[in-house]
Motif scaffolding. Structure first.
Motif, PDB file in Angstrom:
ATOM      1  N   SER A  32      33.575 145.719 -17.922  1.00  0.00           N
ATOM      2  CA  SER A  32      32.973 147.561 -18.345  1.00  0.00           C
ATOM      3  C   SER A  32      33.977 148.222 -17.589  1.00  0.00           C
ATOM      4  O   SER A  32      34.519 147.831 -16.297  1.00  0.00           O
ATOM      5  CB  SER A  32      31.756 147.227 -17.638  1.00  0.00           C
ATOM      6  N   PHE A  34      34.950 152.408 -16.359  1.00  0.00           N
ATOM      7  CA  PHE A  34      34.189 153.553 -15.754  1.00  0.00           C
ATOM      8  C   PHE A  34      35.215 154.559 -15.319  1.00  0.00           C
ATOM      9  O   PHE A  34      36.400 154.154 -14.884  1.00  0.00           O
ATOM     10  CB  PHE A  34      33.376 153.166 -14.296  1.00  0.00           C
ATOM     11  N   THR A  51      31.415 149.936 -22.035  1.00  0.00           N
ATOM     12  CA  THR A  51      31.137 148.448 -21.974  1.00  0.00           C
ATOM     13  C   THR A  51      31.347 147.468 -22.783  1.00  0.00           C
ATOM     14  O   THR A  51      31.579 146.311 -22.453  1.00  0.00           O
ATOM     15  CB  THR A  51      29.530 148.272 -21.739  1.00  0.00           C
ATOM     16  N   TYR A  93      34.499 146.644 -14.059  1.00  0.00           N
ATOM     17  CA  TYR A  93      33.492 145.803 -13.554  1.00  0.00           C
ATOM     18  C   TYR A  93      33.414 144.565 -14.235  1.00  0.00           C
ATOM     19  O   TYR A  93      33.113 144.641 -15.526  1.00  0.00           O
ATOM     20  CB  TYR A  93      32.383 146.542 -13.270  1.00  0.00           C
ATOM     21  N   SER A  94      34.042 143.597 -13.547  1.00  0.00           N
ATOM     22  CA  SER A  94      33.777 141.983 -14.426  1.00  0.00           C
ATOM     23  C   SER A  94      32.857 141.314 -13.616  1.00  0.00           C
ATOM     24  O   SER A  94      33.373 140.925 -12.489  1.00  0.00           O
ATOM     25  CB  SER A  94      35.353 141.608 -14.661  1.00  0.00           C
ATOM     26  N   GLY A  95      31.953 141.095 -14.175  1.00  0.00           N
ATOM     27  CA  GLY A  95      30.841 140.099 -13.403  1.00  0.00           C
ATOM     28  C   GLY A  95      31.107 139.067 -12.510  1.00  0.00           C
ATOM     29  O   GLY A  95      32.160 139.590 -11.670  1.00  0.00           O
ATOM     30  N   TYR A  97      31.461 137.888  -9.085  1.00  0.00           N
ATOM     31  CA  TYR A  97      31.049 138.547  -7.690  1.00  0.00           C
ATOM     32  C   TYR A  97      30.731 140.005  -7.652  1.00  0.00           C
ATOM     33  O   TYR A  97      30.782 140.565  -6.812  1.00  0.00           O
ATOM     34  CB  TYR A  97      32.149 138.261  -7.098  1.00  0.00           C
ATOM     35  N   GLN A  98      30.486 140.698  -8.812  1.00  0.00           N
ATOM     36  CA  GLN A  98      29.761 141.905  -8.942  1.00  0.00           C
ATOM     37  C   GLN A  98      30.746 142.878  -8.161  1.00  0.00           C
ATOM     38  O   GLN A  98      30.397 143.726  -7.473  1.00  0.00           O
ATOM     39  CB  GLN A  98      28.541 142.123  -8.257  1.00  0.00           C
ATOM     40  N   LYS A  99      31.921 142.692  -8.376  1.00  0.00           N
ATOM     41  CA  LYS A  99      32.803 143.371  -7.632  1.00  0.00           C
ATOM     42  C   LYS A  99      33.681 144.475  -8.644  1.00  0.00           C
ATOM     43  O   LYS A  99      34.107 144.036  -9.643  1.00  0.00           O
ATOM     44  CB  LYS A  99      34.083 142.556  -7.002  1.00  0.00           C
ATOM     45  N   VAL A 100      33.688 145.682  -8.044  1.00  0.00           N
ATOM     46  CA  VAL A 100      34.431 146.884  -8.947  1.00  0.00           C
ATOM     47  C   VAL A 100      35.649 146.975  -8.243  1.00  0.00           C
ATOM     48  O   VAL A 100      35.749 147.219  -7.281  1.00  0.00           O
ATOM     49  CB  VAL A 100      33.301 148.080  -8.757  1.00  0.00           C
ATOM     50  N   PHE A 102      38.843 149.313  -8.328  1.00  0.00           N
ATOM     51  CA  PHE A 102      39.053 150.917  -8.465  1.00  0.00           C
ATOM     52  C   PHE A 102      40.714 151.046  -8.606  1.00  0.00           C
ATOM     53  O   PHE A 102      41.514 150.272  -8.079  1.00  0.00           O
ATOM     54  CB  PHE A 102      38.546 151.888  -7.305  1.00  0.00           C
TER      55      PHE A 102
END
Lengths: 112, 113
Positions: A32, A34, A51, A93-95, A97-100, A102
């Motif tokens: 996703s 952003f 997304t 955001y790629s699933g 480890y829920q790590k974004v 930047f």
């Protein structure tokens, strides 16, 4: 690993000018994407998101289209205002480890 | 009714001291984060907790220790502060699903003298 490449600023524009801030990404899977905006002295706020491929996110006159073929998510606005002066961050955001991840942030300054 | 609130907003302290930053979210999110933003605005993730469990622990000196007493709170304790720790620290939360945006607090500006 995932990465986001964002054009370095600062970008200085006159009021009512057209804005483009480039963002390209590298990611596994289907991330996703952003754009966040940070006004002086504040935390980041979500500006828009997409997304899946070909989705267009839009908010407050800003738009960005998720281009899988060019791995890009460029931010555009047709007519900037002084109040748009801020730092803009592209993120993915790629699933897992829920790590974004930047980008480095692009400072936009709009002058009257 | 601030969604993500962190305290204090400003923190000025001397090298070698120990300090804590507190964060609370009232959004009902399961995942909370600490980010560090340097003077060039670069954002680096430090830690992430999901339902009080540590899930991301980036390469951060072990002088930094997060603590999550419940899923609405994530505090950051820093021991033996150094000049290089000066930065703005942001707390954030999310629903933890792909496509879920982050909600940020307004940051804590830490200055170590």
């Amino acid at each position: 690993g995932n990465s986001v490449t964002q054009m370095e600023g600062p970008v200085t524009l006159s009021e009512e000018a057209f804005l483009t801030i480039n963002c390209t990404y590298t990611a596994t899977g289907y991330p996703s994407l952003f754009w966040y905006v940070q006004y002086p002295g504040e935390g980041l706020q979500l500006l828009l998101k997409a997304t899946k491929a070909d989705d267009k996110g839009s908010n407050k006159g800003f738009e960005a289209t998720y281009r899988k073929e060019t791995t890009s998510f460029h931010l555009e606005k047709g007519s900037v205002q002084v109040s748009d002066s801020a730092v803009y961050f592209c993120a993915l955001y790629s699933g897992g480890y829920q790590k974004v991840t930047f980008g480095i942030g692009t400072k936009l300054q709009v002058i009257p | 009714d601030t969604a993500v609130s962190q305290t204090p907003k400003y923190l000025v302290t001397q090298m070698g001291n120990d300090k804590s930053i507190k964060c609370e979210q009232n959004l009902g999110h399961d995942t909370m984060y600490w980010y560090k933003q340097d003077s060039k605005k670069f954002l680096k993730i430090m830690f992430s907790y999901n339902n009080k469990e540590l899930i991301i622990n980036e390469t951060v000196p072990n002088r930094f220790s997060p603590k999550s007493p419940d899923k609405a709170h994530l505090n950051l304790h820093i021991n033996s502060l150094e000049l290089g720790d000066s930065a703005v620290y942001f707390c954030a939360s999310s629903q933890g699903r792909v496509g879920s945006p982050l909600h940020f607090g307004n940051g804590t500006r830490l200055t170590v003298t």
